[in-house]
Scaffold this motif. Structure first.
Motif, PDB file in Angstrom:
ATOM      1  N   MET A   1      24.300  41.293  65.043  1.00 55.83           N
ATOM      2  CA  MET A   1      24.591  41.207  63.610  1.00 55.83           C
ATOM      3  C   MET A   1      25.988  40.635  63.435  1.00 55.83           C
ATOM      4  N   ALA A   2      26.106  39.623  62.616  1.00 51.24           N
ATOM      5  CA  ALA A   2      27.403  38.972  62.405  1.00 51.24           C
ATOM      6  C   ALA A   2      28.293  39.861  61.555  1.00 51.24           C
ATOM      7  N   THR A   3      29.579  39.819  61.844  1.00 43.84           N
ATOM      8  CA  THR A   3      30.539  40.577  61.034  1.00 43.84           C
ATOM      9  C   THR A   3      31.301  39.623  60.146  1.00 43.84           C
ATOM     10  N   VAL A   4      31.707  40.143  58.999  1.00 43.90           N
ATOM     11  CA  VAL A   4      32.469  39.344  58.047  1.00 43.90           C
ATOM     12  C   VAL A   4      33.912  39.814  58.094  1.00 43.90           C
ATOM     13  N   ALA A   5      34.782  38.957  58.546  1.00 42.48           N
ATOM     14  CA  ALA A   5      36.202  39.326  58.618  1.00 42.48           C
ATOM     15  C   ALA A   5      36.826  39.226  57.233  1.00 42.48           C
ATOM     16  N   PRO A   6      37.673  40.188  56.857  1.00 36.90           N
ATOM     17  CA  PRO A   6      38.358  40.099  55.574  1.00 36.90           C
ATOM     18  C   PRO A   6      39.209  38.841  55.502  1.00 36.90           C
ATOM     19  N   ASP A   7      39.255  38.269  54.324  1.00 38.37           N
ATOM     20  CA  ASP A   7      40.072  37.073  54.108  1.00 38.37           C
ATOM     21  C   ASP A   7      41.534  37.454  54.272  1.00 38.37           C
ATOM     22  N   PRO A   8      42.247  36.871  55.238  1.00 41.68           N
ATOM     23  CA  PRO A   8      43.651  37.245  55.442  1.00 41.68           C
ATOM     24  C   PRO A   8      44.549  36.746  54.321  1.00 41.68           C
ATOM     25  N   HIS A   9      44.036  35.847  53.486  1.00 42.36           N
ATOM     26  CA  HIS A   9      44.845  35.297  52.404  1.00 42.36           C
ATOM     27  C   HIS A   9      44.347  35.850  51.081  1.00 42.36           C
ATOM     28  N   PRO A  10      45.107  36.709  50.409  1.00 42.68           N
ATOM     29  CA  PRO A  10      44.651  37.283  49.158  1.00 42.68           C
ATOM     30  C   PRO A  10      44.416  36.194  48.120  1.00 42.68           C
ATOM     31  N   SER A  11      43.565  36.518  47.142  1.00 46.62           N
ATOM     32  CA  SER A  11      43.228  35.536  46.119  1.00 46.62           C
ATOM     33  C   SER A  11      44.448  35.173  45.293  1.00 46.62           C
ATOM     34  N   THR A  12      44.354  33.992  44.703  1.00 45.51           N
ATOM     35  CA  THR A  12      45.449  33.550  43.837  1.00 45.51           C
ATOM     36  C   THR A  12      45.654  34.527  42.699  1.00 45.51           C
ATOM     37  N   SER A  13      44.548  35.046  42.135  1.00 46.67           N
ATOM     38  CA  SER A  13      44.653  36.004  41.033  1.00 46.67           C
ATOM     39  C   SER A  13      45.441  37.230  41.454  1.00 46.67           C
ATOM     40  N   HIS A  14      45.106  37.756  42.615  1.00 47.68           N
ATOM     41  CA  HIS A  14      45.804  38.932  43.131  1.00 47.68           C
ATOM     42  C   HIS A  14      47.297  38.648  43.258  1.00 47.68           C
ATOM     43  N   THR A  15      47.642  37.551  43.899  1.00 47.77           N
ATOM     44  CA  THR A  15      49.045  37.215  44.135  1.00 47.77           C
ATOM     45  C   THR A  15      49.801  37.042  42.827  1.00 47.77           C
ATOM     46  N   VAL A  16      49.206  36.329  41.899  1.00 43.36           N
ATOM     47  CA  VAL A  16      49.860  36.057  40.610  1.00 43.36           C
ATOM     48  C   VAL A  16      50.039  37.341  39.815  1.00 43.36           C
ATOM     49  N   GLU A  17      48.989  38.149  39.721  1.00 40.25           N
ATOM     50  CA  GLU A  17      49.066  39.369  38.914  1.00 40.25           C
ATOM     51  C   GLU A  17      50.076  40.355  39.482  1.00 40.25           C
ATOM     52  N   VAL A  18      50.040  40.540  40.789  1.00 42.17           N
ATOM     53  CA  VAL A  18      50.964  41.496  41.398  1.00 42.17           C
ATOM     54  C   VAL A  18      52.404  41.003  41.273  1.00 42.17           C
ATOM     55  N   SER A  19      52.614  39.722  41.477  1.00 43.32           N
ATOM     56  CA  SER A  19      53.960  39.167  41.342  1.00 43.32           C
ATOM     57  C   SER A  19      54.479  39.330  39.920  1.00 43.32           C
ATOM     58  N   ALA A  20      53.628  39.052  38.948  1.00 44.24           N
ATOM     59  CA  ALA A  20      54.038  39.197  37.546  1.00 44.24           C
ATOM     60  C   ALA A  20      54.308  40.656  37.210  1.00 44.24           C
ATOM     61  N   LEU A  21      53.480  41.556  37.744  1.00 44.07           N
ATOM     62  CA  LEU A  21      53.665  42.979  37.487  1.00 44.07           C
ATOM     63  C   LEU A  21      54.987  43.477  38.052  1.00 44.07           C
ATOM     64  N   LEU A  22      55.306  43.066  39.269  1.00 44.87           N
ATOM     65  CA  LEU A  22      56.567  43.491  39.876  1.00 44.87           C
ATOM     66  C   LEU A  22      57.760  42.950  39.105  1.00 44.87           C
ATOM     67  N   GLY A  23      57.691  41.680  38.706  1.00 42.84           N
ATOM     68  CA  GLY A  23      58.787  41.106  37.935  1.00 42.84           C
ATOM     69  C   GLY A  23      58.999  41.839  36.625  1.00 42.84           C
ATOM     70  N   ARG A  24      57.917  42.124  35.932  1.00 39.24           N
ATOM     71  CA  ARG A  24      58.000  42.855  34.657  1.00 39.24           C
ATOM     72  C   ARG A  24      58.570  44.255  34.884  1.00 39.24           C
ATOM     73  N   SER A  25      58.109  44.908  35.919  1.00 36.07           N
ATOM     74  CA  SER A  25      58.582  46.261  36.223  1.00 36.07           C
ATOM     75  C   SER A  25      60.079  46.268  36.500  1.00 36.07           C
ATOM     76  N   HIS A  26      60.538  45.302  37.263  1.00 34.61           N
ATOM     77  CA  HIS A  26      61.962  45.246  37.605  1.00 34.61           C
ATOM     78  C   HIS A  26      62.813  45.015  36.365  1.00 34.61           C
ATOM     79  N   ARG A  27      62.370  44.132  35.489  1.00 34.56           N
ATOM     80  CA  ARG A  27      63.144  43.866  34.281  1.00 34.56           C
ATOM     81  C   ARG A  27      63.182  45.087  33.366  1.00 34.56           C
ATOM     82  N   LEU A  28      62.057  45.724  33.190  1.00 33.63           N
ATOM     83  CA  LEU A  28      62.026  46.900  32.329  1.00 33.63           C
ATOM     84  C   LEU A  28      62.790  48.062  32.966  1.00 33.63           C
ATOM     85  N   GLY A  29      62.603  48.259  34.262  1.00 30.76           N
ATOM     86  CA  GLY A  29      63.195  49.411  34.927  1.00 30.76           C
ATOM     87  C   GLY A  29      64.678  49.302  35.175  1.00 30.76           C
TER      88      GLY A  29
END
Length: 690
Positions: A1-29
């Protein structure tokens, strides 16, 4: 049975959203007008590949439990599957059992999930907006804690911000806010009674803009509508003392106050005399408002429900102020025990302690306390936030915090208790404040590093200000270490150093007298000036340091440790060493004399007898090494090896070995030992103690 390896490169959506969230958090905090340290949380929704199927899955990233917005990293985010979060209302057992839902968040985690989800996870996951901020700004809390907060919120914002009555943080509050957001499509957020604000947006930029709009609009409203003197008129005699007098009074009171705040468990202190706070304490309304206590859960979890307030003006005689503080402390403890008894149920956690976390002294300032310096400092910052909230609420209405019973439910919440149980065990010297003289180099620097590594706050005392500052930075900066410049031959400089220490940390528990110099000369060449200098720095200096240390420790009534870094030369009679050896012998006997005198106060006095600590030594680098090498007829660079070969162990003694002995004496395992000298010399038979 073939195995599916997780994509080592997160999706663009993930990267963009998390980056924006961290930036917003830092400015507010990073802006205390928006929220306080570790207060509030932010979230973003987006997609990322499922590690099993490889298909995009809707996720929410939200600040995890205990994190700080201003310094948030991706590792501090909890990642949860939205489909599972949105399914939770179907299994919700109701408000009486809402705490059970916290365990359900673990079944919503994506992969390893990141940080532990906080109690506010439902607020973020159930609200139908891609981005959500929950904050505790002073201006928003002024409305949230005003007697007629709902009416004021409507006047301030119209229909764009909705009032949500007080409810303890949890799953039901998340449902309430989600219902408000759905019922009011025109709204950008809400004011949570007694709690804070929540804002949302379809993009990270819109959410941040809405949060800042709510904060600034509330601030403008309070400023425009507010009264000129919300805390009342200045009370005669309660105006702030002049800065120098204020600092002196704070230093004089700090050890007593810290001792009172440490009856149940030792605490580290912090002092603050911010003008806003001094103005509050000078006004006629401050006793009533302080008695009402703080309101926002983030506040009173750190400050307790109310502070201890000295009911005397700052100019009152010191003895009278100390006596009154002791009386008020007994009353405070009795009142706190009664508060616990009023609200505790058979299933409540045990009372954690009845001492105050905040002590307010009119004309002088605020002493705040915690398990370490950062916790003490943050508690003070939170109380300052509470003062700002009181000012705003009193400006436009009257301050009306949540009921005492609700405060108890938060303070003794089983979820809070579980969080405390998960905390790592404290390090051996946690809550202890250490002062090390001659700490800018060599043995003193090594001792400072070891004590800090074991959890102590360290006062780095040295005649060289630059060296002291460097070592303090090495130890982690102001929350861990304080540099002080002190010549131990000066009574005034020693007193000033201890005054700085007690203002910074509340007191001093552990003092290491290490400062010293050495001149190697035969008797015929030893001048009276050589003799006086050696004895002035080591014999007289250690006496002066011990005298001031004993005074502070006595006022604290918490016991303490005084350690002399003496020398093998206080026992061993070596050549060309009359001034140094005699001064070290003087220090050695001071240990015995002080151990006998201070024992009844719980103060232990011990000594360390090192020998030939060449590497890293300021004394050896300053000429002593060359002099001793000449006496023994060896090259200076071979001196450490020469000394090692004359020992029983044939090992060189390093500064770290002396530091280890200091820790052995003070770390808790030798709590019944006083008047002892520990040799750290690799075995010099002629220096064996008899």
């Amino acid at each position: 049975m073939a195995t599916v390896a997780p994509d080592p490169h997160p999706s663009t959506s993930h990267t963009v959203e998390v980056s924006a969230l961290l930036g917003r958090s830092h400015r507010l905090g990073s802006d205390p007008r928006n929220t306080n340290y570790a207060g509030g949380n932010t979230s973003a929704k987006g997609t990322a590949p499922d590690p099993v199927t490889g298909t995009d899955t809707e996720l929410m990233w939200v600040k995890g439990s205990g994190g700080d917005l201003g310094t948030l990293t991706e590792g501090g985010l909890a990642a949860l599957r939205l489909d599972r979060l949105r399914a939770l209302p179907a299994v919700y057992p109701g408000a009486e059992r809402e705490d059970e839902m916290v365990a359900a968040y673990d079944y919503c985690l994506h992969g390893k999930g990141g940080a532990a989800p906080s109690i506010d996870t439902a607020m973020h996951g159930l609200v139908g907006a891609a981005h959500v901020d929950h904050l505790h700004p002073d201006s928003g809390l002024a409305l949230a804690c005003a007697k007629d907060g709902e009416k004021l919120t409507r006047e301030c914002f119209g229909d764009t911000v909705v009032w949500v009555p007080w409810r303890r943080p949890g799953f039901q509050l998340g449902l309430d806010i989600a219902a408000v957001q759905e019922a009011h499509p025109e709204a950008i957020g809400c004011v949570l009674g007694g709690h804070g604000i929540t804002a949302w947006g379809s993009t990270s930029e819109e959410c941040e803009r809405n949060s800042l709009h709510i904060i600034s609009t509330a601030e403008h409203f309070v400023t425009e509508r507010g009264s000129a003197e919300p805390f009342g008129a200045v009370r005669p005699g309660y105006a702030p003392l002049p800065p120098a007098e204020r600092a002196a009074r704070a230093a004089a009171l700090a050890p007593t106050v810290r001792g009172l705040a440490s009856c149940d468990r030792p605490q580290v202190g912090h002092f603050d005399d911010t003008p806003v706070l001094l103005d509050f304490l000078s006004r006629t309304k401050h006793p009533r408002l302080a008695a009402l206590g703080t309101s926002c859960p983030d506040h009173f979890l750190r400050t307790k429900v109310r502070p201890l307030v000295l009911d005397l003006p700052g100019e009152a005689p010191l003895e009278e102020a100390v006596a009154r503080l002791r009386e008020l402390h007994e009353e405070y403890r009795a009142d706190y025990r009664a508060y616990y008894a009023r609200h505790a149920s058979p299933g409540s956690p045990a009372m954690r302690g009845a001492d105050p976390a905040i002590v307010l002294v009119p004309g002088v300032g605020m002493f705040s306390f915690g398990k370490d310096k950062q916790t003490a400092r943050v508690a003070g910052e939170f109380y300052l936030n509470a003062v700002n909230v009181m000012r705003g609420a009193e400006s436009v209405s009257s301050y009306a915090p949540i009921e005492e019973s609700e405060k108890f439910r938060i303070e003794y919440w089983e979820l809070e208790e579980a969080k405390l149980r998960r905390m790592p065990a404290p390090r051996p010297l946690a809550t202890r404040v250490a002062m090390v003289t001659g700490a800018g180099s060599g043995i003193g620097r090594a001792i400072a590093h070891r004590l800090a590594a074991e959890g102590a706050c360290v006062v780095v005392a040295d005649v060289n200000a630059k060296s002291a500052g460097t070592v303090a930075e090495e130890l982690g900066g102001p929350d861990h270490a304080l540099p002080v410049t002190v010549d131990v031959t000066s009574e005034e400089q020693i007193a000033a150093a201890f005054a700085e220490a007690v203002r910074a940390f509340g007191g001093v528990d552990l003092v290491v007298s290490n400062a010293g110099i050495s001149v190697s000369k035969p008797l015929s060449e030893t001048t009276a000036a050589d003799w006086d200098r050696q004895h002035s720095i080591m014999a007289r200096g250690s006496f002066l340091v011990a005298r001031e240390a004993a005074r502070v420790m006595t006022e604290q009534n918490m016991g303490g440790d005084i350690v002399y870094i003496s020398s093998k030369n206080g026992v061993f009679a070596g050549p060309d060493n009359i001034a140094y050896g005699a001064a070290k012998a003087d220090q050695a006997h001071q240990v015995r004399l002080l151990a006998a005198e201070l024992g009844e106060r719980g103060i232990r006095v011990n000594g360390i007898n090192p020998d030939a600590v060449v590497r890293g030594s300021g004394i050896f680098a300053g000429g002593w090494g060359a002099q001793r090498a000449a006496v023994y007829g060896v090259p200076e660079e071979e001196l450490g090896r020469f000394y090692a070969q004359r020992t029983l162990l044939k090992r060189e003694v390093l500064p770290e070995h002396v530091a280890a002995a200091v820790f052995a004496l003070t770390g808790g395992d030798l709590s019944r030992t006083t008047g002892l000298h520990i040799p750290v010399d690799a075995g010099v038979a002629a220096a064996f103690l008899r």
